[in-house]
Design a protein around this motif. Structure first.
Motif, PDB file in Angstrom:
ATOM      1  N   VAL A 129       0.861  -1.075   0.080  1.00 52.78           N
ATOM      2  CA  VAL A 129      -0.180  -0.017  -0.014  1.00 52.78           C
ATOM      3  C   VAL A 129       0.960   1.069   0.022  1.00 52.78           C
ATOM      4  O   VAL A 129       0.430   2.372  -0.715  1.00 52.78           O
ATOM      5  N   PHE A 130       2.016   1.431   0.780  1.00 51.05           N
ATOM      6  CA  PHE A 130       2.807   2.560   1.073  1.00 51.05           C
ATOM      7  C   PHE A 130       3.699   2.739  -0.409  1.00 51.05           C
ATOM      8  O   PHE A 130       3.806   3.776  -0.648  1.00 51.05           O
ATOM      9  N   GLN A 131       3.872   1.531  -0.852  1.00 51.84           N
ATOM     10  CA  GLN A 131       4.933   1.640  -2.061  1.00 51.84           C
ATOM     11  C   GLN A 131       4.054   2.495  -3.408  1.00 51.84           C
ATOM     12  O   GLN A 131       4.320   3.007  -4.108  1.00 51.84           O
ATOM     13  N   SER A 132       2.556   1.826  -3.392  1.00 52.52           N
ATOM     14  CA  SER A 132       1.776   2.283  -4.334  1.00 52.52           C
ATOM     15  C   SER A 132       1.344   3.863  -4.145  1.00 52.52           C
ATOM     16  O   SER A 132       1.215   4.612  -5.011  1.00 52.52           O
ATOM     17  N   MET A 133       1.367   4.111  -2.733  1.00 57.34           N
ATOM     18  CA  MET A 133       0.910   5.624  -2.493  1.00 57.34           C
ATOM     19  C   MET A 133       2.059   6.593  -2.643  1.00 57.34           C
ATOM     20  O   MET A 133       1.979   7.610  -2.957  1.00 57.34           O
ATOM     21  N   TRP A 134       3.193   6.188  -1.900  1.00 52.52           N
ATOM     22  CA  TRP A 134       4.340   7.069  -1.920  1.00 52.52           C
ATOM     23  C   TRP A 134       5.447   6.993  -2.736  1.00 52.52           C
ATOM     24  O   TRP A 134       5.958   7.694  -3.339  1.00 52.52           O
ATOM     25  N   GLN A 135       5.751   5.646  -3.007  1.00 47.97           N
ATOM     26  CA  GLN A 135       7.230   5.277  -3.621  1.00 47.97           C
ATOM     27  C   GLN A 135       7.077   5.361  -4.928  1.00 47.97           C
ATOM     28  O   GLN A 135       8.056   5.281  -5.820  1.00 47.97           O
ATOM     29  N   ASP A 136       6.021   4.614  -5.562  1.00 50.46           N
ATOM     30  CA  ASP A 136       5.675   4.342  -6.866  1.00 50.46           C
ATOM     31  C   ASP A 136       4.239   4.911  -7.340  1.00 50.46           C
ATOM     32  O   ASP A 136       3.212   4.228  -7.317  1.00 50.46           O
ATOM     33  N   LYS A 137       4.224   6.272  -7.402  1.00 49.96           N
ATOM     34  CA  LYS A 137       2.950   6.804  -7.769  1.00 49.96           C
ATOM     35  C   LYS A 137       2.592   6.441  -9.342  1.00 49.96           C
ATOM     36  O   LYS A 137       1.413   6.791  -9.646  1.00 49.96           O
ATOM     37  N   SER A 138       3.459   5.926 -10.092  1.00 49.60           N
ATOM     38  CA  SER A 138       3.240   5.427 -11.447  1.00 49.60           C
ATOM     39  C   SER A 138       2.359   4.236 -11.565  1.00 49.60           C
ATOM     40  O   SER A 138       2.047   3.749 -12.326  1.00 49.60           O
ATOM     41  N   GLY A 139       2.569   3.602 -10.374  1.00 55.00           N
ATOM     42  CA  GLY A 139       1.960   2.094 -10.327  1.00 55.00           C
ATOM     43  C   GLY A 139       0.625   2.001  -9.823  1.00 55.00           C
ATOM     44  O   GLY A 139      -0.061   3.401  -9.244  1.00 55.00           O
ATOM     45  N   TYR A 140      -0.218   1.174  -9.740  1.00 55.54           N
ATOM     46  CA  TYR A 140      -1.553   0.815  -9.233  1.00 55.54           C
ATOM     47  C   TYR A 140      -1.652  -0.159  -8.326  1.00 55.54           C
ATOM     48  O   TYR A 140      -1.332  -1.223  -8.821  1.00 55.54           O
ATOM     49  N   TYR A 141      -2.338   0.132  -7.117  1.00 52.22           N
ATOM     50  CA  TYR A 141      -2.597  -0.882  -6.166  1.00 52.22           C
ATOM     51  C   TYR A 141      -3.880  -1.836  -6.804  1.00 52.22           C
ATOM     52  O   TYR A 141      -4.829  -1.289  -6.964  1.00 52.22           O
ATOM     53  N   TYR A 142      -3.650  -3.113  -6.972  1.00 49.79           N
ATOM     54  CA  TYR A 142      -4.792  -3.694  -7.799  1.00 49.79           C
ATOM     55  C   TYR A 142      -5.018  -5.079  -6.980  1.00 49.79           C
ATOM     56  O   TYR A 142      -6.101  -5.685  -7.171  1.00 49.79           O
ATOM     57  N   VAL A 143      -4.301  -5.309  -5.976  1.00 50.49           N
ATOM     58  CA  VAL A 143      -5.009  -6.595  -5.255  1.00 50.49           C
ATOM     59  C   VAL A 143      -5.762  -6.517  -3.920  1.00 50.49           C
ATOM     60  O   VAL A 143      -5.456  -6.620  -2.961  1.00 50.49           O
ATOM     61  N   PHE A 144      -7.030  -5.928  -4.303  1.00 54.07           N
ATOM     62  CA  PHE A 144      -7.724  -5.666  -3.325  1.00 54.07           C
ATOM     63  C   PHE A 144      -8.427  -7.005  -3.054  1.00 54.07           C
ATOM     64  O   PHE A 144      -8.988  -6.924  -1.716  1.00 54.07           O
ATOM     65  N   GLY A 145      -8.285  -8.011  -3.681  1.00 57.05           N
ATOM     66  CA  GLY A 145      -8.983  -9.282  -2.931  1.00 57.05           C
ATOM     67  C   GLY A 145      -8.022  -9.666  -1.738  1.00 57.05           C
ATOM     68  O   GLY A 145      -8.572  -9.938  -0.753  1.00 57.05           O
ATOM     69  N   PHE A 146      -6.785  -9.553  -1.956  1.00 61.59           N
ATOM     70  CA  PHE A 146      -5.890 -10.013  -0.673  1.00 61.59           C
ATOM     71  C   PHE A 146      -5.922  -8.815   0.398  1.00 61.59           C
ATOM     72  O   PHE A 146      -6.154  -9.102   1.484  1.00 61.59           O
ATOM     73  N   LEU A 147      -6.383  -7.524   0.107  1.00 63.18           N
ATOM     74  CA  LEU A 147      -6.712  -6.539   0.983  1.00 63.18           C
ATOM     75  C   LEU A 147      -7.980  -6.733   1.661  1.00 63.18           C
ATOM     76  O   LEU A 147      -7.831  -6.554   2.824  1.00 63.18           O
ATOM     77  N   ALA A 148      -8.776  -7.423   1.243  1.00 64.11           N
ATOM     78  CA  ALA A 148     -10.160  -7.666   1.623  1.00 64.11           C
ATOM     79  C   ALA A 148     -10.174  -8.624   2.750  1.00 64.11           C
ATOM     80  O   ALA A 148     -10.672  -8.771   3.852  1.00 64.11           O
TER      81      ALA A 148
END
Length: 756
Positions: free
Chosen positions: A633-652
Motif C-alpha cells: 500500500v505504501f509503495q503504491s501511495m508514496w514510492q511508486d505513484k506511477s503504479g497501481y494497487y490492484y490486489v484488493f482481494g488480498f486486502l479484503a
C-alpha cells in the motif's frame, strides 16, 4: 415530517451519485469499448507530471517549457486541441488536469516525424525545467483512457510490462558535475487489434497498448526542412538544459550551422568548462534572469501503429501489473501471517469465554447460593451472632472499619459483617474471599464514563468510516473500481462517506442515550461536525501551502465549495435522520446489572495495564497482522505513484482478519482489566482498538527516512500531515470496532451472571 426528511435525504443521495460518477468516466473492462475505423483521428490528452521525490504535482500544460495547445486543430470524438476534459470529483482531488493536445494520431497511419513546436524559454523557465528534471518528474499522457507507458522486459525476457508515465528528462553525473537533459522527442507506439463483435466486422479497431519512448536530441544533430532530426536512431548529441550568458540559440540557427560546424562552435558549452564559467545557471544566479537570453527547444514526435493480437482488450491493463506478480507470494505470506496471529488470539478468547468466564460465573452463583441457603439462614451479609469455628481453616479476624468489596453495589465494613462481636463461619468467609476479580464490578462496570458526550460522536464517526472502507474494498475486489475508472475510488469514497451519515447518527445517538444523554440534537450537531470539520480544516490549511506552489494537487476553490455543500447539504441531514431514529425509536441499550450509587475504589494496577502502555502493547498485535500488506500500500501511495494497487482481494481478506484480531485483542485486554477490578473500560476499549494506529504512524516515520527520497519542506509537511490524518481515520474506525466488541463482551458476561 420525518417521512419528508427521509425522502429528501434519498433524493439528495441520488443527486450525489450522479455528480460523483459521470457517465463518460465510468468504465469497467469488458463493458465500455471504443472502436476506431481506419483514418479516424484518435485524441491524445496530456494530464500532469508527478514525481516519487515530491508530493507536488503539476498540470502538464502549466509547465513553461512545453508546447502549448493552439486550440485550432479538431481531433476525434468532436474534441479540439486545448479543450479541458470534464473531471469527476475523484479526478480533481487526485490532481488530474486533462487537456487535449495538438498531436495528431490517425488509426493505422504512421508518422515517422512531426514537428510539434519550437518552444523558446528564458533563464527562469530553464531553471524550472532543470529543477523538475532533477526531481525525476514523470509525464502522463492518455490515449483511449490508457496512460502512456514506458515498456520494460522481464529478466528472463519472456514477458514485457508497463510502467505508467515516461521521464521528463534525466540527469547525468558521469562528469562529476550534474548535467540535465530534456526529452524533446517522443516516439508513440499504438498497439491495436480487431474490435470484438459487430464493430470488428465493420472494420473497427480497438487500442490495447499505448507506449511512449522518450529521447533527448540536441541542436547539433542534423535536421531536415521540417526541423525534424534526419536520423532518430543515431543521435550525436542530447538536448542539454544549459544556456550560456547573453546568447540566443534557436533551432533555425542550429539547423543551418550543424552541417558546417561541430558542437564546440555552437554557443553551447560542454560541461567540462562549467567549473570555470560563472554563467552557469545555479539557484543563486538570480541576477541573470533579466539578461534577455533565450533557449529554443524543438519538440518533435513520431507515431507508429502496430497490430497486436496477443492482448485482449478486456485484459489490456494487465500489462501494468505484470511486474507486480512476483509480489503475490508475499501477499500470501501476509495472509498466512495474519491467520496465524488471529488463530492464536481466537484460541485465547475461546479459553477465556469457554473455561475461565463460565467457571467464574458458576463459582460465583454456587457460592452466592450456598451462603444464602447456609445454616445461619440469614445470608452472608445478614447473619448476626454465632461464633467462628476454630481449626486449620480459621482466618485472621479483619480489622473493624476496613472496607471489603461485597457482592452488593456498596462497600461493606467488616464490623457490619460481624455485628458487634458476632463472628462469621469459615464457609461464609471463604465464600467472601473467593469472589474476586471482574465479578465484583457488577455494580460499577456500566457506570457512565467521563466525557461520554465526546465518545458517542467518535463511535458514530468510526461506524461511518467502517461503512465507507468496507464498501470501497468490496467494490474494488469485485472489479467495479479499478485503475481504468480514473478517480472512481475517491469519488465513491466521498459518496459512501456522505451516505453513511445515517449510520453515524444512529450509533452515536444510541450510545449517547445509553450514557444518559438527553439533548440528542446537540449530539447530532457534534457528530455531524466534529470529525468532518477537523478533517476539512486540516485539508484546507494544507491546501493553502499547495496553492502557493501553483500545484495541481491543490483543490480548486469551487471544489472546496462543492465539498462543503455535500457535507452540510446532504450528510448533516442524513446524520439528523439517523440520530432521530436511533434516539427516539430504538433508545438506549439495556444493561444486565444496575449501577451503584457509590463508585468502588480501584486497586493498584499492574504496569502492563496502565493507560498508554496497554494501548501500545495491544496495538502491536493488529499491526503485526497488516504490516506486510502495508508495504504494498505504501509503495503504491508514496514510492511508486506511477503504479497501481490492484490486489484488493488480498486486502479484503487481510482487512477482515484485522477486524477480527482487533476485536479479540480488545476482549482479552478488557477482560484482564476487569479482573484487576478496574471498571474504567469505555474509553480504554476505544483506545485499545485504535492502538495500532500509533504503530502505523511510527512505521510512516521509518518509511520516510529509510525508503523515500522526498526533498523539500512542503513535500515533507504534506507527507507527515496526510500520514497523520490517515492514521487518525484508521484509529477512529478500529477504535469503534474495539468499543462495540468490548461492550458486547461485557454485556454478555454480566448478563450471564444475572441469568444464572
Amino acid at each position: 415530517m420525518m417521512d419528508r426528511a427521509i425522502r429528501t435525504g434519498l433524493r439528495w443521495t441520488a443527486v450525489l451519485s450522479l455528480v460523483l460518477s459521470q457517465a463518460e468516466a465510468f468504465y469497467i473492462p469488458g463493458w465500455s469499448i471504443k472502436s476506431y475505423t481506419k483514418d479516424e483521428a484518435i485524441p491524445l490528452m496530456a494530464n500532469k507530471v508527478y514525481s516519487d521525490n515530491t508530493q507536488l504535482q503539476y498540470a502538464y500544460y502549466d509547465l513553461p517549457f512545453v508546447c502549448r495547445p493552439t486550440g485550432q486543430r479538431r481531433l476525434g470524438d468532436g474534441l479540439f486541441s486545448g479543450q479541458n476534459i470534464p473531471l469527476n470529483l475523484g479526478e480533481v482531488l487526485r490532481g488530474d488536469r486533462i487537456t487535449v493536445s495538438d498531436m495528431e494520431l490517425t488509426m493505422e497511419h504512421d508518422a515517422p516525424c512531426n514537428l510539434l513546436c519550437n518552444r523558446e524559454i528564458s533563464r527562469q523557465e530553464l531553471r524550472r525545467a532543470r529543477h523538475m528534471v532533477q526531481d525525476g518528474y514523470v509525464v502522463e499522457w492518455i490515449v483511449d483512457n490508457l496512460p502512456g507507458a514506458t515498456c520494460f522486459v522481464t529478466v528472463d525476457k519472456t514477458r514485457k510490462y508497463y510502467a505508467a508515465g515516461f521521464k521528463l528528462g534525466y540527469t547525468d553525473h558521469s562528469t562529476g558535475h550534474p548535467r540535465y537533459f530534456l526529452n524533446n522527442h517522443h516516439t508513440i507506439v499504438i498497439r491495436y487489434r480487431r474490435a470484438p463483435g459487430r464493430a470488428g466486422e465493420r472494420g473497427g479497431k480497438v487500442v490495447v497498448g499505448f507506449e511512449v519512448y522518450a529521447k533527448s536530441i540536441g541542436l547539433a544533430d542534423k535536421r531536415g526542412a521540417d526541423s525534424c532530426p534526419t536520423d532518430l536512431h543515431d543521435v550525436q548529441q542530447n538536448f542539454e538544459l544549459y544556456l550560456p550568458s547573453n546568447k540566443t540559440l534557436s533551432a533555425t540557427d542550429a539547423k543551418q550551422q550543424a552541417p558546417k560546424l561541430d558542437y564546440s562552435k555552437l554557443s553551447y558549452k560542454p560541461a567540462e568548462t562549467w567549473e570555470d564559467d560563472d554563467s552557469d545557471l545555479d539557484d543563486d544566479d538570480s541576477d541573470l534572469d533579466d539578461d534577455g537570453a533565450k533557449l529554443t527547444i524543438p519538440y518533435t514526435y513520431s507515431v507508429y501503429f502496430r497490430e497486436d493480437n496477443s492482448i485482449e482488450w478486456s485484459r489490456r491493463w494487465d500489462l501494468y501489473f505484470v511486474n507486480q506478480e512476483e509480489g503475490l507470494k508475499v501477499h500470501w505470506l501476509a495472509i498466512v501471517n495474519s491467520l496465524i496471529i488471529c488463530g492464536l488470539l481466537t484460541s485465547i478468547v475461546l479459553v477465556i469465554v469457554a473455561k475461565t468466564v463460565r467457571s467464574d460465573i458458576k463459582g460465583y452463583t454456587s457460592k452466592e447460593s450456598s451462603v444464602e441457603d447456609g445454616k445461619s439462614g440469614g445470608g452472608l451479609l445478614g447473619r448476626r451472632g454465632g461464633k467462628r469455628k476454630s481449626g486449620s481453616g480459621s482466618h485472621t479476624p479483619r480489622e473493624k472499619g476496613k472496607t471489603i468489596p461485597g457482592l452488593l453495589d456498596q462497600h461493606v465494613a467488616a464490623g457490619d459483617l460481624l455485628d458487634q462481636g458476632g463472628e462469621s463461619s469459615d464457609d461464609e468467609a471463604g465464600a467472601l474471599e473467593d469472589i474476586t476479580g471482574w465479578k465484583l464490578l457488577h455494580a460499577d462496570v456500566f457506570r457512565t464514563p467521563r466525557n461520554g458526550h465526546l465518545l458517542a460522536p467518535l463511535v458514530g464517526s468510526g461506524m461511518q468510516l467502517l461503512f465507507m472502507a468496507a464498501g470501497l474494498v468490496l467494490l474494488s475486489a469485485f472489479g467495479v473500481l479499478n485503475p481504468s475508472f480514473r478517480g472512481g475510488f475517491i469519488s465513491f469514497g466521498v459518496g459512501l462517506f456522505v451516505f453513511a451519515g445515517l449510520f453515524s447518527g444512529y450509533f452515536s445517538a444510541r450510545v449517547y442515550r445509553t450514557f444518559g444523554g438527553q439533548d440528542w440534537r446537540k449530539n447530532t450537531a457534534v457528530t455531524a461536525v466534529l470529525f468532518p470539520g477537523l478533517l476539512f480544516s486540516a485539508v484546507f490549511v494544507l491546501n493553502l501551502f499547495v496553492w502557493a506552489q501553483a500545484s495541481s494537487t491543490a483543490i480548486p476553490f469551487g471544489t472546496l465549495v462543492a465539498i462543503v455543500a455535500l457535507w452540510l447539504g446532504i450528510q448533516v441531514p442524513l446524520v439528523y435522520v439517523g440520530s432521530w431514529y436511533g434516539f427516539e425509536r430504538k433508545g438506549a441499550w439495556e444493561h444486565p446489572t444496575k449501577t451503584g450509587s457509590v463508585p468502588r475504589q480501584i486497586p493498584q494496577q499492574a504496569w502492563y495495564i496502565r493507560g498508554l502502555r496497554t494501548v501500545l502493547l495491544a496495538g502491536l498485535i493488529p499491526f503485526a497482522v497488516i504490516f506486510i500488506e502495508l508495504l504494498f500500500v505504501f509503495q503504491s501511495m508514496w514510492q511508486d505513484k506511477s503504479g497501481y494497487y490492484y490486489v484488493f482481494g488480498f486486502l479484503a481478506v487481510v482487512s477482515t482478519i484485522l477486524v477480527l484480531t482487533i476485536a479479540e485483542v480488545t476482549v482479552v485486554t478488557i477482560y484482564i482489566q476487569l479482573c484487576s477490578e478496574n471498571y474504567h473500560w469505555w474509553w480504554q476499549s476505544f483506545f485499545v482498538g485504535g492502538g495500532s494506529a500509533v504503530w502505523i504512524f511510527l512505521y510512516c516515520v521509518w518509511y520516510y527516512f529509510v525508503k523515500l527520497q522526498i526533498t523539500g519542506f512542503l513535500s515533507s509537511l504534506l507527507f507527515f500531515s496526510y500520514s497523520l490524518m490517515a492514521c487518525c481515520v484508521y484509529g477512529l474506525l478500529t477504535g469503534m470496532v474495539g468499543f462495540l466488541t468490548a461492550y458486547a463482551f461485557v454485556r454478555r458476561i454480566y448478563g450471564a451472571i444475572k441469568a444464572d
